[in-house]
Design an enzyme around this catalytic site. Structure first.
Site, short mmCIF file in Angstrom:
data_model
loop_
_atom_site.label_atom_id
_atom_site.label_comp_id
_atom_site.label_asym_id
_atom_site.label_seq_id
_atom_site.Cartn_x
_atom_site.Cartn_y
_atom_site.Cartn_z
CD GLU A 136 -8.49 -22.32 12.30
OE1 GLU A 136 -8.97 -21.54 13.14
OE2 GLU A 136 -8.52 -23.56 12.44
CE LYS A 172 -9.69 -26.46 14.12
NZ LYS A 172 -10.27 -25.09 14.16
CB CYS A 191 -7.73 -22.96 15.93
SG CYS A 191 -8.87 -21.97 16.88
#
Ligand SMILES: *[C@@H]1O[C@H](CO)[C@@H](O)[C@H](O)[C@H]1NC(C)=O
Ligand SMILES: *[C@@H]1O[C@H](CO)[C@@H](O)[C@H](O)[C@H]1NC(C)=O
Ligand SMILES: *[C@@H]1O[C@H](CO)[C@@H](O)[C@H](O)[C@H]1NC(C)=O
Ligand SMILES: *[C@@H]1O[C@H](CO)[C@@H](O)[C@H](O)[C@H]1NC(C)=O
Ligand SMILES: *[C@@H]1O[C@H](CO)[C@@H](O)[C@H](O)[C@H]1NC(C)=O
Length: 381
Positions: free
Chosen positions: A111, A195, A230
């Site tokens: 990430e 995200k 994540c």
């Protein structure tokens, strides 16, 4: 004769309309990203794929850190540290080359590896003491679509004829996003997503994506590929939407996985992270690449417990990348499965079974959160 003449006019008008407007209405976000990304021409994707043995597709995950990323892995003291996006891009490209030399057809990075996950942003200080020192530097080291570093990533996929999955900090005008990209071996960007909800103190730096950023699963010759980042793996609305699209290969980008066996770490522990990844692979019936600094894990598919993982003690220079071969001809490559655990039918069950006593309350966590670049510059000393 008259009919043929009429057809010719029709053909001419059709060609004119096709040349003057995009074929399917306004340009999509993905089309725009591809138009702004500059790569040198490559071979046609079909010519590249015709040379691949789909019985043996090697997947790869990077687990080494980017440039100027303080070690050991849990070190959050970044005093005097500057990000180096140029150096990190060059290091990343060298890892793409190395993975390709080892036969990999897909390589994934952790990430926001570009320019580096800012570990120190996760703290309990108000205002965020790490950002006070590093916010402006972080903004300046974030990528912009079509800039030199962005194009180098797409070019690395072309030069090495490999699927490249990256996570970058991206600047779009006045906001930063945690952006995931899947780039095909001919340089076409197949997935571009933000995200949806950076987790915890990440929300002091990055802006939330939108729900449209979840619908990302794409069909490729090696299988249907989707991506999440994540803590999205613990958001039911995120996992449900991607799993309902029946991925064959799921890319799970985490920032870092500390040594196993540290029970003071909670959600940052490798036990919790690999449990989330393993459950995702099982429920989603998919191969899964968990890419993370420290240890990466590749799950070959569904409930298989026979995953591949480096040792915590492996030095980064000796083992910067892990590899695992999968049989891509065995993937279903279906866009949905009406009888899976994650289906339209189970979605109806959730709606019908949701308890009436829970009020229609959006809470404060779900609504869209933004952080402006102006405010990040202002807080920097
Ligand atoms: C990164 O490279 C660009 C040219 O591509 C250059 O303009 C810029 O100054 C470099 N940044 C740093 C921090 O060296
Ligand atoms: C699968 O591909 C990898 C990478 O090229 C190679 O090392 C391995 O020997 C291959 N396996 C088989 C069974 O051919
Ligand atoms: C970030 O970039 C801005 C605009 O180019 C510049 O004024 C500022 O000095 C830079 N800050 C850091 C910390 O690099
Ligand atoms: C375990 O995690 C804590 C942070 O909660 C850290 O300070 C400590 O160094 C870690 N221990 C080991 C052995 O890595
Ligand atoms: C790959 O899977 C296909 C379909 O299940 C099977 O026919 C083939 O033998 C497998 N290839 C290898 C090398 O195991």
């Amino acid at each position: 004769m008259k009919a043929v003449f009429g057809l010719q006019i029709l053909a001419t008008v059709t060609a004119f309309v096709a040349a003057s407007c995009p074929p399917h209405g306004p340009e999509s976000r993905l089309q725009r990203v591809n138009r702004l990304t500059k790569v040198q021409p490559s071979r046609h994707i079909d010519d590249i794929l015709s040379e691949w043995d789909l019985n043996n597709v090697t997947l790869a995950a990077v687990r080494a850190p980017p440039v100027n990323w303080p070690l050991p892995i849990l070190n959050k003291n970044w005093d005097g540290v500057k990000f180096d996006i140029n150096g990190t891009i060059d290091l990343g490209v060298s890892y793409v080359e190395r993975a390709a030399q080892n036969g990999a057809r897909l390589v994934a990075f952790p990430e926001v590896w570009f320019p580096g996950y800012p570990k120190g942003v996760i703290n309990t200080d108000y205002p965020n003491s790490w950002l006070v020192k590093h916010a402006a530097d972080y903004v300046n080291n974030s990528l912009v679509i079509g800039d030199n570093n962005w194009n180098k990533l797409a070019q690395a996929a072309v030069d090495n004829e490999i699927y490249l999955a990256v996570s970058v900090s991206e600047r779009v005008k006045n906001h930063l996003y945690m952006t995931q990209l899947l780039i095909a071996p001919d340089g076409e960007i197949l997935i571009y997503r933000h995200k949806i909800r950076p987790g915890g103190r990440e929300r002091d730096l990055w802006t939330d994506g939108r729900l449209e950023d979840l619908v990302t699963v794409v069909t490729t010759p090696i299988g249907r590929i989707g991506m999440l980042s994540c803590a999205e793996h613990s958001y039911p609305e995120a996992t449900f939407i991607t799993q309902a699209q029946t991925e064959d290969i799921h890319i799970a980008a985490w920032p870092l996985t500390p040594p196993f066996g540290n029970y003071s770490l909670g959600y940052e522990s490798s036990e919790v992270i690999t449990a989330l990844a393993s459950v995702y692979a099982n429920v989603g019936n998919t191969a899964l690449i968990l890419t993370s600094i420290g240890s990466s894990t590749i799950y070959p598919g569904g409930a298989s417990p026979m995953w591949t993982r480096n040792e915590d003690s492996d030095p980064y220079d000796a083992v910067p990348i892990i590899h695992r071969d999968v049989n891509a001809t065995s993937f279903p490559k279906k866009t949905y499965n009406a009888n899976s655990k994650v289906s339209w039918g189970s979605y109806q069950n959730i709606n019908q079974g949701f308890p009436d006593y829970i009020p229609d309350d959006m809470g404060t966590f779900i609504p869209w959160n933004e952080v402006t670049v102006e405010s990040l510059y202002e807080m920097s000393t």
